[in-house]
Write a protein that holds these residues in place. Sequence first.
Motif, PDB file in Angstrom:
ATOM      1  N   SER A   1     -12.189   0.569   0.887  1.00  0.00           N
ATOM      2  CA  SER A   1     -12.568  -0.002   2.173  1.00  0.00           C
ATOM      3  C   SER A   1     -13.744   0.759   2.782  1.00  0.00           C
TER       4      SER A   1
ATOM      5  N   PHE B   1      -4.069  -8.185  -5.180  1.00  0.00           N
ATOM      6  CA  PHE B   1      -2.902  -8.804  -4.570  1.00  0.00           C
ATOM      7  C   PHE B   1      -2.883  -8.543  -3.069  1.00  0.00           C
ATOM      8  N   LEU B   2      -3.256  -7.327  -2.675  1.00  0.00           N
ATOM      9  CA  LEU B   2      -3.229  -6.980  -1.259  1.00  0.00           C
ATOM     10  C   LEU B   2      -4.462  -7.476  -0.526  1.00  0.00           C
TER      11      LEU B   2
ATOM     12  N   THR C   1       4.212   3.822  -2.220  1.00  0.00           N
ATOM     13  CA  THR C   1       3.056   2.937  -2.333  1.00  0.00           C
ATOM     14  C   THR C   1       3.489   1.583  -2.881  1.00  0.00           C
TER      15      THR C   1
ATOM     16  N   ILE D   1      -3.054   4.885  -2.352  1.00  0.00           N
ATOM     17  CA  ILE D   1      -3.493   5.105  -0.970  1.00  0.00           C
ATOM     18  C   ILE D   1      -4.941   5.569  -0.973  1.00  0.00           C
TER      19      ILE D   1
ATOM     20  N   LEU E   1      -4.879   3.760  10.306  1.00  0.00           N
ATOM     21  CA  LEU E   1      -5.030   4.086   8.888  1.00  0.00           C
ATOM     22  C   LEU E   1      -4.788   5.577   8.650  1.00  0.00           C
TER      23      LEU E   1
ATOM     24  N   TYR F   1       2.430   9.433   5.334  1.00  0.00           N
ATOM     25  CA  TYR F   1       2.815   9.255   3.931  1.00  0.00           C
ATOM     26  C   TYR F   1       2.618  10.558   3.155  1.00  0.00           C
TER      27      TYR F   1
ATOM     28  N   VAL G   1      -1.726   7.305   6.518  1.00  0.00           N
ATOM     29  CA  VAL G   1      -2.033   8.181   5.385  1.00  0.00           C
ATOM     30  C   VAL G   1      -1.438   9.567   5.601  1.00  0.00           C
TER      31      VAL G   1
ATOM     32  N   VAL H   1      -6.486  -1.152   6.981  1.00  0.00           N
ATOM     33  CA  VAL H   1      -7.651  -1.054   6.104  1.00  0.00           C
ATOM     34  C   VAL H   1      -8.572  -2.243   6.346  1.00  0.00           C
ATOM     35  N   LEU H   2      -7.984  -3.444   6.421  1.00  0.00           N
ATOM     36  CA  LEU H   2      -8.799  -4.648   6.559  1.00  0.00           C
ATOM     37  C   LEU H   2      -9.447  -4.745   7.936  1.00  0.00           C
TER      38      LEU H   2
ATOM     39  N   ASN I   1       5.122  -6.862   1.296  1.00  0.00           N
ATOM     40  CA  ASN I   1       4.273  -8.037   1.412  1.00  0.00           C
ATOM     41  C   ASN I   1       4.956  -9.273   0.825  1.00  0.00           C
ATOM     42  N   ILE I   2       5.568  -9.114  -0.368  1.00  0.00           N
ATOM     43  CA  ILE I   2       6.207 -10.260  -1.031  1.00  0.00           C
ATOM     44  C   ILE I   2       7.385 -10.771  -0.210  1.00  0.00           C
TER      45      ILE I   2
ATOM     46  N   PHE J   1      -0.347  -0.613   7.070  1.00  0.00           N
ATOM     47  CA  PHE J   1      -1.336   0.146   6.314  1.00  0.00           C
ATOM     48  C   PHE J   1      -2.436  -0.779   5.810  1.00  0.00           C
ATOM     49  N   VAL J   2      -2.036  -1.888   5.170  1.00  0.00           N
ATOM     50  CA  VAL J   2      -3.030  -2.807   4.625  1.00  0.00           C
ATOM     51  C   VAL J   2      -3.852  -3.427   5.748  1.00  0.00           C
TER      52      VAL J   2
ATOM     53  N   ARG K   1     -10.367  -2.181   9.885  1.00  0.00           N
ATOM     54  CA  ARG K   1     -11.089  -0.961  10.265  1.00  0.00           C
ATOM     55  C   ARG K   1     -10.390  -0.243  11.419  1.00  0.00           C
TER      56      ARG K   1
ATOM     57  N   THR L   1      -9.929  11.592   5.187  1.00  0.00           N
ATOM     58  CA  THR L   1      -9.689  10.285   5.792  1.00  0.00           C
ATOM     59  C   THR L   1     -10.564  10.097   7.016  1.00  0.00           C
TER      60      THR L   1
ATOM     61  N   PHE M   1       4.727  -7.620  -8.314  1.00  0.00           N
ATOM     62  CA  PHE M   1       4.507  -8.932  -7.705  1.00  0.00           C
ATOM     63  C   PHE M   1       4.696 -10.054  -8.715  1.00  0.00           C
TER      64      PHE M   1
ATOM     65  N   ILE N   1       4.516  -1.055  -0.487  1.00  0.00           N
ATOM     66  CA  ILE N   1       3.503  -1.827   0.246  1.00  0.00           C
ATOM     67  C   ILE N   1       3.485  -3.257  -0.278  1.00  0.00           C
ATOM     68  N   VAL N   2       3.491  -3.394  -1.622  1.00  0.00           N
ATOM     69  CA  VAL N   2       3.463  -4.725  -2.223  1.00  0.00           C
ATOM     70  C   VAL N   2       4.781  -5.453  -1.997  1.00  0.00           C
TER      71      VAL N   2
END
Lengths: 297, 333
Positions: free
Chosen positions: A131, A233-234, B270, A124, B300, B307, B304, B292-293, B277-278, B288-289, B295, B50, B171, B273-274
Amino acid sequence: MIDPRSPITKLRRNRAVLFSIFILAIVVVAAVIGPMLLPTAQVTRNSLLPPSPDHLFGTDLNGRDLFYRVVLGAQISVFVGVAGATVSFLFGTVYGLISGYSGGSTDAAMMRLVDIFYAIPRLILLLVLISALDPLIRQQMERIGVPQLVGYSKVLILVLCLGLTEWLTMARIVRGQVLSLKSQQFVLAARSIGQTHFNIIFRHLFPNLLGVVIVYLTLTVPSVILDESFLSFLGVGIQAPLASWGLLLSDATQVINPVKSYWWLLVFPALAMSLTLLALNFLGDGLRDSFDPRVKK
Amino acid sequence: MLERLLKSHLLFKITEPNLPAYRFHLKMIRFIGGRAISLIIILFCVVTATFFLIRIMPGGPFDRERKLSPNIEKQLLKKYKLDGPILDQYFNYLGDLLHGDLRLSTKYRNRSVNEILADSLPVSVTLGSIAFCIATFAGVLLGSVAAANQHGWIDRTAMFGALLAISLPSFVIGPMLVLLFAINFPLLPVGGWGDFRSLILPALTLAAPYAAYIARLTRASMLEVLSQDYIRTARAKGLNEIQVIYKHGLRVAILPVISFLGPLAANLLTGSIVVENIFNIPGAGGFFVSSVLNRDGFLLAGVVIVYCTLLVGFNLVVDILYGFLDPRILLYD
């Protein structure tokens, strides 16, 4: 004369370790000279070709040769792993040395900080750090005028961030060792002839730690590689046209569907990555079993 | 629990016979209090870090292809409380947090972070808890069986499998399982979130590396325990091997596993998260992801904070539990 109890002999007898070194040598050689030997035009018009003599590992969705991508991925993954582990080694060792050597309230405060970082999930922290810092670094690079490096800004930021989040265990181990070393006679001797603290730390204590530190460095490399692939991956890590194993695997999972399985996209990067990580872990475990006096046989 | 408490009390009486009982309670209160205070400090640091990290990111949440007119942008900033001096914003945000308000998401317009988390967090937590149970149970079982058959083929196979599972990222394991059990042999669904069957593959994927780690941990600690004198006594009494290992050995050998439960929860959360996604699972990890992407600052920060609160709280519980199981920590910490 061969001493059966010496760590080197123990290591030589361990066939898993020897095999790991062999695999790692292949991966490193492929990563270093592979991209130079292969022709750079590895793009075909045929996307998603299965493996054939022309394209050993097949081609991906954009028609790129997968073998070339896997070798390229090896280069970046291995580089990020080693460089990130080195950053964590430098930071963790210096931190642990200072903390253990100072002792008292400095030590307590520094270890409290380590505890706080331990409580925050590393991945995290990584996602937030990357980012936030990535655009900054890219801006700076463009400003200084090294535009050819901008593509690699992700690699740089990954190395820094991974190194700076992986140093905690190293710092704890080094501190523990220093605590037991600093009460020994040679430190007292060094101090009595008027050596500076700096000299005592780096010329007398540090060489004595090197064995343990190198063992844990071997175990940090796979962990950094794993984290890097997680981020790629993410979609936060390495981005095309560069390649890393995590990115290749992420591409592979995107095209998996029940109608037709493009198994080669998944199997080859997975094999490369798993073999490397397995070899590194075997090597680290073997080194630890042979060199770490705390592990009893 | 109560029985444990009494036992730790007894042990305390044996090791420190001269101290009155209230000193023991005092120590316990101080121990728990200390951990609780460090929880608050950690959360404060996380919130502050954060908040400021998001604000130093270049590129705001409303940057689009077309530039917004200054008036609209001003309105938006006002609506999302992003105007004014940064320190004022920071203290305002702290105030909102204390009222349990995680504010609005800038990406998912008109949805508050509280709503998004209320929808998605239970999914992640369910997945995480199932993986948690699988990892602990399978890990302890495998590890103790391996230790009981040290150097036998079960031991070798189990430990090789464990190293393999640690080396394979989720993954890789996840898609492999999908290829095998959902595509080649269509037994289980490929992904999604619905009935119990769709849970099996994600939970296994998530649990595998940690089951392996726990197995290694249990094996090492069990080997150490089995060489102790009281185990020899138990054997000499004529107890069978199963009783020796699971009744006498495991009680002590489980301690390192318990101290790993805190980090385990963090890794599962954590790691999920992956896995989300899979397997296309609508959990908090995806948000969460994407935050981040995109903004999406408050989303976010919200994820955080939630969690970290969950994890630090869980760590506190594990610490206290450990204090009861091994009172030496309370006494000499």
